[in-house]
Design a protein around this motif. Sequence first.
Motif: not given
Length: 914
Positions: A19-38
């Motif tokens: 579920e994209p709308d669930a995955v993105i907020p969850y990953l974004r909450a973990i700063p180690t993923y931040d640059e890639t998610v941005q």
Amino acid sequence: MTRRRLILSNLDGFLKYIEPDAVIPYLRAIPTYDETVQRLIPKLERIDQENQDEQTEDEQNEREMEKKKMILRSVPQLGTFAVLDILFTIYEHSSQGSSAEARHFVDSIFKLKSGEFLNHFKTAKGEQSIVVCDVDVLASDMMIHLGLDDLPIELRSVNYRFDRIANYSTRRTVLNSIDPCVQTENPIILRNYQEELCRLAIEGVNTIITAPTGTGKTVVATKIIKHHFEVEENKEQRFKALFMTPNTTILHQQADKLKYYLGHAYNIRICQGSDNTSVRGAVLSNDVIVATPQMIVNLCNEHDDELSEFSNEKFYLSTFTIIVFDECHSTVNNSPYANIMREYHNLKNMGTVPDGQHLPQIVGLTASLGVGKSKDKEVEHIANMCSTLDVNKISTVQEYKEDLRNFSPIIPEQIDFFPKSTDGTSRDFAVSVMKLMDKVFQLMYKAFTDVEELIKVSDGGKAELPQKDHTKFLNWLSVTKRNLAETNVRGDRNKINEAIQVLEHRILCYNSNFNPKTAWTYLEDNLRAGEVFFTKEMKETLQEFIPRLQKLSQNVLTENPMILKIESYIVENNQDNQNSRTIVFVQTRYEAITLKKILSENPNLQRLNIKTDRIFGLNRNTEGNEESTASRSEQLEKLAQFSNGTVRVLVSTSVAEEGLDVSACNLVIKYNYSTNEIAHVQRRGRGRASDSKSILITNDESLRKQEIANMEKEKLCEKAIQLAQENISEFQLLINRKSDEIWPRLQSERTEKIRIDRMLELKNSTYRIVCRKCDGLLCTSQDISSRQDNMFLVCNPEFWKIVVILPVQPNAYTRGSILHAAPNCGSPLGQLVVVPGCAEMPVLGAKNIVLIDEADGKRSIVNQWKEIRTKYFKPKRVTELEVAVMRDARLKKITFEVSGPDGRNEISYSKSTI
């Protein structure tokens, strides 16, 4: 199972339940993923914007499916645990509204019982929950709430290992207080001359720091990185450092120093080829990357790799905010360092630095910049180096020279010259070897149809044949072998090349440098390795001399005087200092193995309990020896033993000449080995102790002259740097002029590449690719495909039937050597290399092949694939299908026989996996 294979093996389930709308907020909450998610979010938003007018349910589903695929393609960039995090969101938020079905899918992937995934998830991620609170919260209030699921707003439960706290200063505080693996801060205390060396870099200026070996340039670089991080952190700006070393030998040594001073507050990660992990992921999730330059070159070119999971996703060098080039004198020609700076200058001049990034600060470290190849142009050579590294100023010690001398004493140098032995067993052995060589020469002559054919390839018969015990003889053989390969001659090529191959063995060299026993062992090992492919005539000729040579090798009564001199120096060094260390540099791996064995068996050194070991570079094969490839862990263990004194004498090839730091090492011996002025400075610099000495021991007059020339060139380099510092305005103008030439040169290189590509496409020539030894057909130019335009793979399944794979100890790059299986050949052809797709592909060595133009029969030879790529043909880009076909063909059971000229079976081979 790798994360990529995990997704591919269960792709339907991932696409159904994610579920994209669930995955993105969850990953974004973990700063180690931040640059890639941005970077990912705008792409997902673009999909929505481009399809906002869609009405049908099918079109909406197609749009959602595209977003899901884009998220899954980003997994390798996100890092090791991204798959687990995505599976967690599926477990908690299914897109199909069927939680039970989605949870069953996730549990089944790991073959877990129903409902066990959450426990697996916590275990796999090594969760260590901690509670972070504001400073004004009483400890007693916090303790009351520990262990409760519902924490008050002023408290936050954090998974320390993976849920990085976004704010840098807060994160550092948490790291300092709760990580049991992080040491307390070790202050960086610099000497006066070190403070002077880092002044320019501290100001944010690009600079080359040049100072003698052993003066603590790595500590200076550590101070620069720490200051850079603190400045950027105070400005609330991002920071990331890259520290590069030219080879893997000192990678861990340098990383350990960085961790000692910076590990209390920053994440430091080594990246090397054997890791088999995503370099991109490591870079994005750590503060300091310690790597060899080729790893970074590969990373910058990853987007253009047809087989990479990051294809079409550019990595920018500006991801780093500061880059340190250790041993920066290696930034020349097409070296990895130079290619990294090409990437830098492209970013600088094309304005393609991504938003929010800027060009990294450049800091070079070296003991010697060298003098270049042109006489009286030493200052210009240094200016060229500066412009390549985008440096305007060199950092040298001017104010605190006396302080520098106290910590960097002058190391005395000497040359011990020994005339070659002309009597005794060594002479008798040499005489017998030369008689054998005469017989082998006769076989070579007979293989030509007439003397005119021989004259065609042996320098037109003009030059007199050099003496067989001289290096010029090996050069003559090399020229003859080259001419033979590119000339149409009448005769038996295989027999001619067989004779040259035997004559090329360095038997006389090892006899004079060591003793007849060593020379015989070398000859025996090489003959045994090739005897299955020898012709009948060669076998008979060798057998005629083998008994005599073997007998002489067993009659060695006295040791080579040069070896005795090494022993004498080591014993004398031990008498003066029983904690002393000695490093002996030799040219080849075989010499390292041999000298280590001789010194280990020396009774005088055994009596003094002086243990000897050897070290050489990884990923190559020594001359037929099964010990050819030491594992990296073994190599590091040997360096550690040399450092702690378990090993007192280390025999090494050039791999240890740069950066090896053992403070107790006080004797450097170069055994029949001298190259250029930079290597001269580097080898001498391995002597770290105050009473160090550097000695060349040789019986070669040309090496003695080379060593003297190196000493003179070193003085010229020092004089050139001093001249540049005294005339700083003129020197900076020269650098500016050289800098202005860089971008036009890069544009010219790019234009020339386009011109060559067009020329080769119009030419459209097809070449037969044959074995350089026996002329047997291997494949054609149409069977060659390129990966990233620098790795050239054979993509014809029939190729497996004409080769034998000689296994080597697996490493990150190669899985074996490829030999030609034709009768009486057995010539090395290339390597079996690792490529994505769980495959191993054959790569031909350019020096092992001949190109024959199918149009006119013209023969051509080259030394590098780059020359083939620019003069003869441009291989097509490799596809995943080609890799799969080659992999499957190799995995099938293959049985073949190679028959000799008389029809008898000479070689048979049958194996499930070659």
